[in-house]
Design a protein around this motif. Structure first.
Motif, PDB file in Angstrom:
ATOM      1  N   ALA A 306       0.860  -1.200   0.000  1.00  0.00           N
ATOM      2  CA  ALA A 306       0.000   0.000   0.000  1.00  0.00           C
ATOM      3  C   ALA A 306       0.892   1.244   0.000  1.00  0.00           C
ATOM      4  CB  ALA A 306      -0.915  -0.022   1.209  1.00  0.00           C
ATOM      5  N   ILE A 307       1.973   1.182   0.757  1.00  0.00           N
ATOM      6  CA  ILE A 307       2.896   2.316   0.828  1.00  0.00           C
ATOM      7  C   ILE A 307       3.694   2.440  -0.470  1.00  0.00           C
ATOM      8  CG2 ILE A 307       5.049   3.038   1.974  1.00  0.00           C
ATOM      9  CD1 ILE A 307       3.690   2.164   4.566  1.00  0.00           C
ATOM     10  N   LYS A 308       4.118   1.278  -0.966  1.00  0.00           N
ATOM     11  CA  LYS A 308       4.951   1.242  -2.166  1.00  0.00           C
ATOM     12  C   LYS A 308       4.208   1.768  -3.396  1.00  0.00           C
ATOM     13  CE  LYS A 308       6.470  -2.882  -3.501  1.00  0.00           C
ATOM     14  NZ  LYS A 308       7.088  -4.206  -3.357  1.00  0.00           N
ATOM     15  N   PHE A 309       2.901   1.500  -3.457  1.00  0.00           N
ATOM     16  CA  PHE A 309       2.158   1.877  -4.671  1.00  0.00           C
ATOM     17  C   PHE A 309       1.292   3.118  -4.472  1.00  0.00           C
ATOM     18  CE2 PHE A 309       3.339  -2.554  -5.260  1.00  0.00           C
ATOM     19  CZ  PHE A 309       4.034  -2.437  -6.462  1.00  0.00           C
ATOM     20  N   THR A 310       1.614   3.898  -3.427  1.00  0.00           N
ATOM     21  CA  THR A 310       0.942   5.183  -3.216  1.00  0.00           C
ATOM     22  C   THR A 310       2.015   6.265  -3.320  1.00  0.00           C
ATOM     23  OG1 THR A 310      -0.659   4.158  -1.750  1.00  0.00           O
ATOM     24  CG2 THR A 310      -0.421   6.544  -1.562  1.00  0.00           C
ATOM     25  N   PRO A 311       1.791   7.263  -4.200  1.00  0.00           N
ATOM     26  CA  PRO A 311       2.822   8.300  -4.348  1.00  0.00           C
ATOM     27  C   PRO A 311       2.997   9.114  -3.064  1.00  0.00           C
ATOM     28  CG  PRO A 311       1.093   8.515  -6.022  1.00  0.00           C
ATOM     29  CD  PRO A 311       0.638   7.470  -5.069  1.00  0.00           C
ATOM     30  N   ASP A 312       4.121   9.770  -2.958  1.00  0.00           N
ATOM     31  CA  ASP A 312       4.418  10.606  -1.787  1.00  0.00           C
ATOM     32  C   ASP A 312       3.247  11.561  -1.541  1.00  0.00           C
ATOM     33  OD1 ASP A 312       6.714   9.276  -2.240  1.00  0.00           O
ATOM     34  OD2 ASP A 312       8.038  11.032  -2.322  1.00  0.00           O
ATOM     35  N   GLY A 313       2.895  11.751  -0.273  1.00  0.00           N
ATOM     36  CA  GLY A 313       1.828  12.679   0.084  1.00  0.00           C
ATOM     37  C   GLY A 313       0.466  11.996   0.189  1.00  0.00           C
ATOM     38  N   GLY A 314       0.341  10.750  -0.174  1.00  0.00           N
ATOM     39  CA  GLY A 314      -0.954  10.049  -0.122  1.00  0.00           C
ATOM     40  C   GLY A 314      -1.239   9.480   1.262  1.00  0.00           C
ATOM     41  N   SER A 315      -2.259   8.626   1.345  1.00  0.00           N
ATOM     42  CA  SER A 315      -2.546   8.051   2.659  1.00  0.00           C
ATOM     43  C   SER A 315      -2.937   6.576   2.586  1.00  0.00           C
ATOM     44  CB  SER A 315      -3.630   8.862   3.374  1.00  0.00           C
ATOM     45  OG  SER A 315      -4.828   8.739   2.669  1.00  0.00           O
ATOM     46  N   VAL A 316      -2.691   5.901   3.699  1.00  0.00           N
ATOM     47  CA  VAL A 316      -3.034   4.484   3.828  1.00  0.00           C
ATOM     48  C   VAL A 316      -3.833   4.335   5.121  1.00  0.00           C
ATOM     49  CG1 VAL A 316      -2.100   2.147   4.158  1.00  0.00           C
ATOM     50  CG2 VAL A 316      -0.935   3.735   2.615  1.00  0.00           C
ATOM     51  N   MET A 317      -5.012   3.679   5.000  1.00  0.00           N
ATOM     52  CA  MET A 317      -5.887   3.494   6.167  1.00  0.00           C
ATOM     53  C   MET A 317      -5.987   2.012   6.480  1.00  0.00           C
ATOM     54  SD  MET A 317      -7.790   6.147   7.256  1.00  0.00           S
ATOM     55  CE  MET A 317      -9.298   5.359   7.772  1.00  0.00           C
ATOM     56  N   VAL A 318      -5.829   1.666   7.749  1.00  0.00           N
ATOM     57  CA  VAL A 318      -6.028   0.266   8.145  1.00  0.00           C
ATOM     58  C   VAL A 318      -7.184   0.229   9.129  1.00  0.00           C
ATOM     59  CG1 VAL A 318      -4.964  -1.769   9.174  1.00  0.00           C
ATOM     60  CG2 VAL A 318      -3.558  -0.147   7.918  1.00  0.00           C
ATOM     61  N   MET A 319      -8.200  -0.607   8.823  1.00  0.00           N
ATOM     62  CA  MET A 319      -9.358  -0.677   9.718  1.00  0.00           C
ATOM     63  C   MET A 319      -9.671  -2.136  10.046  1.00  0.00           C
ATOM     64  SD  MET A 319     -11.581   2.014   7.567  1.00  0.00           S
ATOM     65  CE  MET A 319     -10.752   1.508   6.110  1.00  0.00           C
ATOM     66  N   GLY A 320     -10.309  -2.331  11.185  1.00  0.00           N
ATOM     67  CA  GLY A 320     -10.701  -3.695  11.555  1.00  0.00           C
ATOM     68  C   GLY A 320     -12.204  -3.757  11.740  1.00  0.00           C
ATOM     69  N   LYS A 321     -12.800  -4.885  11.337  1.00  0.00           N
ATOM     70  CA  LYS A 321     -14.243  -5.053  11.498  1.00  0.00           C
ATOM     71  C   LYS A 321     -14.488  -6.434  12.068  1.00  0.00           C
ATOM     72  CE  LYS A 321     -16.906  -3.242   7.783  1.00  0.00           C
ATOM     73  NZ  LYS A 321     -17.512  -3.641   6.552  1.00  0.00           N
ATOM     74  N   LYS A 322     -15.379  -6.500  13.086  1.00  0.00           N
ATOM     75  CA  LYS A 322     -15.706  -7.839  13.614  1.00  0.00           C
ATOM     76  C   LYS A 322     -16.963  -8.331  12.926  1.00  0.00           C
ATOM     77  CE  LYS A 322     -16.870 -10.460  17.715  1.00  0.00           C
ATOM     78  NZ  LYS A 322     -17.825 -11.228  16.938  1.00  0.00           N
ATOM     79  N   LEU A 323     -16.903  -9.519  12.357  1.00  0.00           N
ATOM     80  CA  LEU A 323     -18.092 -10.135  11.754  1.00  0.00           C
ATOM     81  C   LEU A 323     -18.517 -11.278  12.668  1.00  0.00           C
ATOM     82  CD1 LEU A 323     -16.654 -10.305   8.130  1.00  0.00           C
ATOM     83  CD2 LEU A 323     -18.048  -8.489   9.087  1.00  0.00           C
ATOM     84  N   ASN A 324     -19.478 -12.075  12.228  1.00  0.00           N
ATOM     85  CA  ASN A 324     -19.979 -13.170  13.068  1.00  0.00           C
ATOM     86  C   ASN A 324     -18.921 -14.083  13.642  1.00  0.00           C
ATOM     87  OD1 ASN A 324     -22.542 -13.030  13.615  1.00  0.00           O
ATOM     88  ND2 ASN A 324     -23.276 -14.252  11.855  1.00  0.00           N
ATOM     89  N   ASN A 325     -18.229 -14.764  12.724  1.00  0.00           N
ATOM     90  CA  ASN A 325     -17.244 -15.748  13.161  1.00  0.00           C
ATOM     91  C   ASN A 325     -15.860 -15.400  12.643  1.00  0.00           C
ATOM     92  OD1 ASN A 325     -17.857 -16.030  10.529  1.00  0.00           O
ATOM     93  ND2 ASN A 325     -18.038 -18.260  10.510  1.00  0.00           N
ATOM     94  N   ALA A 326     -15.724 -14.150  12.184  1.00  0.00           N
ATOM     95  CA  ALA A 326     -14.478 -13.767  11.521  1.00  0.00           C
ATOM     96  C   ALA A 326     -14.147 -12.299  11.780  1.00  0.00           C
ATOM     97  CB  ALA A 326     -14.629 -13.992  10.026  1.00  0.00           C
TER      98      ALA A 326
END
Ligand code: ADP
Length: 432
Positions: A306-326
């Motif tokens: 994600a960092i490698k393929f985003t030009p300088d000045g961009g952003s990367v978001m990491v989020m977590g979601k809880k589902l039923n069993n996953a």
């Protein structure tokens, strides 16, 4: 399965239960019975054993019974051998097609144990079912047409397989070039530092070299060595995954801890390149059962990309979601994106999208170097955990930067089942 007794009978049949039954019935009547489970083996066995009679199923996995018969009739020693179709296929025209292809008779399955031995004996003694000349010509033409259609399908399949093999061959050649490059760059660095050390020793000529100089040289050497180790580890990981020898050491894993620790490691690079890296909603994710080290490697690869393929000045978001069993870990970037047609192929070994000469050799620079193994390793690790990984991205465009979103779905507890979810966007059709 051979019984050396009376006349030899060859039975070509893919269904094990039918094979056993016919074998038992005929062997008990004193016949020497040979069996084959597909057409090619059947023809080979016929050549080896020159049976007095051949029974063949029609629907077989490779060649069908009619094709086997036509092939055998082309071999002088089988021109007069009785060949009888023994099939469950009683659709209209099926008998006529078998006879037109060269069969002497047509028997149906399941066999009637009481009458079957007599029917076999009759065919051995010369019984022959015949078609009228009109029936024969009509079905012979249909049989020829079927053969050509099958040939056409086989040629197409071979062409596709051949194309795929040529592509794989090209990817492997690119891979060898890249590995050589990726190993040579740190090697040049190591060689430079070791010459420097030699030079410093000569300059000092028995005197003292400053701690700073030695420290600088040692850290340069270590940098080169770690990069070489990374490249070699990647190659070993992918070969373990390909050979199915990746052993997971399962235990409770806190994903937020792994993600925050990767974030800390990547922070200096992001800072240097003016990239924003946000990790949010990961604290509520439950503990999952996994191999923490392997998962870290998988997540590092996706975040690193994600960092490698985003030009300088961009952003990367990491989020977590809880589902039923996953849990669903979402990694979204504002980078160059990935064309829809490549969404599956990027997870294949050696696959590097775009010309390899555009890759910079630094792993963290925009479009930095990589061996095309990262995502194959990641997918292998996620699937070893019975999870799934996929990407969503509209297109690849370094101008408008459509971005990419990777999803990593991991089961909370491990079982032998692969994760299945009511999820329309997971498409399991294989890559063409
Ligand atoms: P590499 O180690 O060369 O990066 P990967 O297997 O990790 O190889 O990725 C394969 C290819 O997928 C990359 O060469 C790149 O073209 C594409 N790719 C992976 N992640 C992204 C992303 N976040 N944005 C755009 N392209 C990506």
């Amino acid at each position: 399965m051979t019984d050396k007794k009376g006349p030899t009978i060859l039975y070509i049949e893919d269904d094990r239960a039918s094979r056993l039954l016919v074998h038992r019935v005929l062997a008990s009547r004193g016949y020497a019975v040979h069996v084959a489970s597909n057409g090619l083996d059947g023809i080979e066995l016929a050549r080896e054993t020159t049976p007095a009679l051949i029974l063949t199923d029609i629907n077989l996995p490779d060649m069908d019974g009619r094709e086997i018969t036509t092939r055998l009739r082309g071999i002088p020693s089988f021109q007069n051998t009785p060949i009888v179709a023994l099939t469950a296929n009683i659709s209209p025209g099926s008998r006529e097609l078998a006879l037109a292809a060269g069969c002497n008779g047509f028997l149906t399955k399941p066999i009637d144990v009481a009458t079957f031995p007599k029917a076999v004996k009759d065919f051995l003694e010369g019984r022959e079912e015949r078609l009228t000349p009109d029936e024969r010509s009509e079905h012979l033409q249909k049989h020829a047409q079927n053969l050509v259609e099958r040939l056409e399908t086989n040629i197409r399949e071979l062409e596709t397989a051949n194309k795929r093999l040529r592509e794989l061959d090209r990817l492997k050649s690119d891979f060898i070039i890249m590995v050589s490059h990726e190993l040579r760059t740190p090697l040049t660095l190591i060689s430079g530092y070791s010459h420097l050390l030699e030079e410093q020793i000569n300059l000092a000529s028995g005197g003292i070299i400053s701690v700073d100089t030695v420290g600088g040289i040692a850290s340069g050497l270590n940098g080169g060595i770690s990069r070489m180790r990374e490249v070699i580890t990647e190659i070993i990981s992918v070969s373990r995954i390909s050979s199915g020898t990746l052993d997971l050491s399962l235990g409770p894993v806190r994903l937020s801890q792994i993600l925050n620790s990767i974030k800390n490691d990547l922070e200096p690079v992001c800072h240097k390149r003016g990239l924003q890296l946000h990790v949010s909603d990961v604290d509520e994710m439950p503990l999952i059962e996994a191999d923490g080290n392997q998962l870290r490697l998988a997540l590092e690869n996706v975040l690193g990309n994600a960092i490698k393929f985003t030009p300088d000045g961009g952003s990367v978001m990491v989020m977590g979601k809880k589902l039923n069993n996953a849990v669903d870990i979402i990694i979204q970037d504002t980078g160059i994106g990935i064309p829809m047609s490549e969404h599956r192929r990027i997870f294949e070994q050696f696959y590097v999208l775009g010309a390899i000469e555009h890759h910079s050799s630094s792993k963290s620079a925009f479009q930095g170097g990589g061996l095309g193994l990262g995502l194959a390793i990641t997918k292998g690790i996620i699937e070893a955990h019975n999870g799934r990984i996929w990407v969503e991205s509209k297109r690849r465009d370094p101008e408008s930067l459509p971005g990419s979103t990777f999803h990593i779905l991991l089961p909370i507890a491990q079982s032998s089942e692969r994760l299945t979810l009511d999820n329309d966007y997971i498409d399991d059709t294989p890559v063409e």
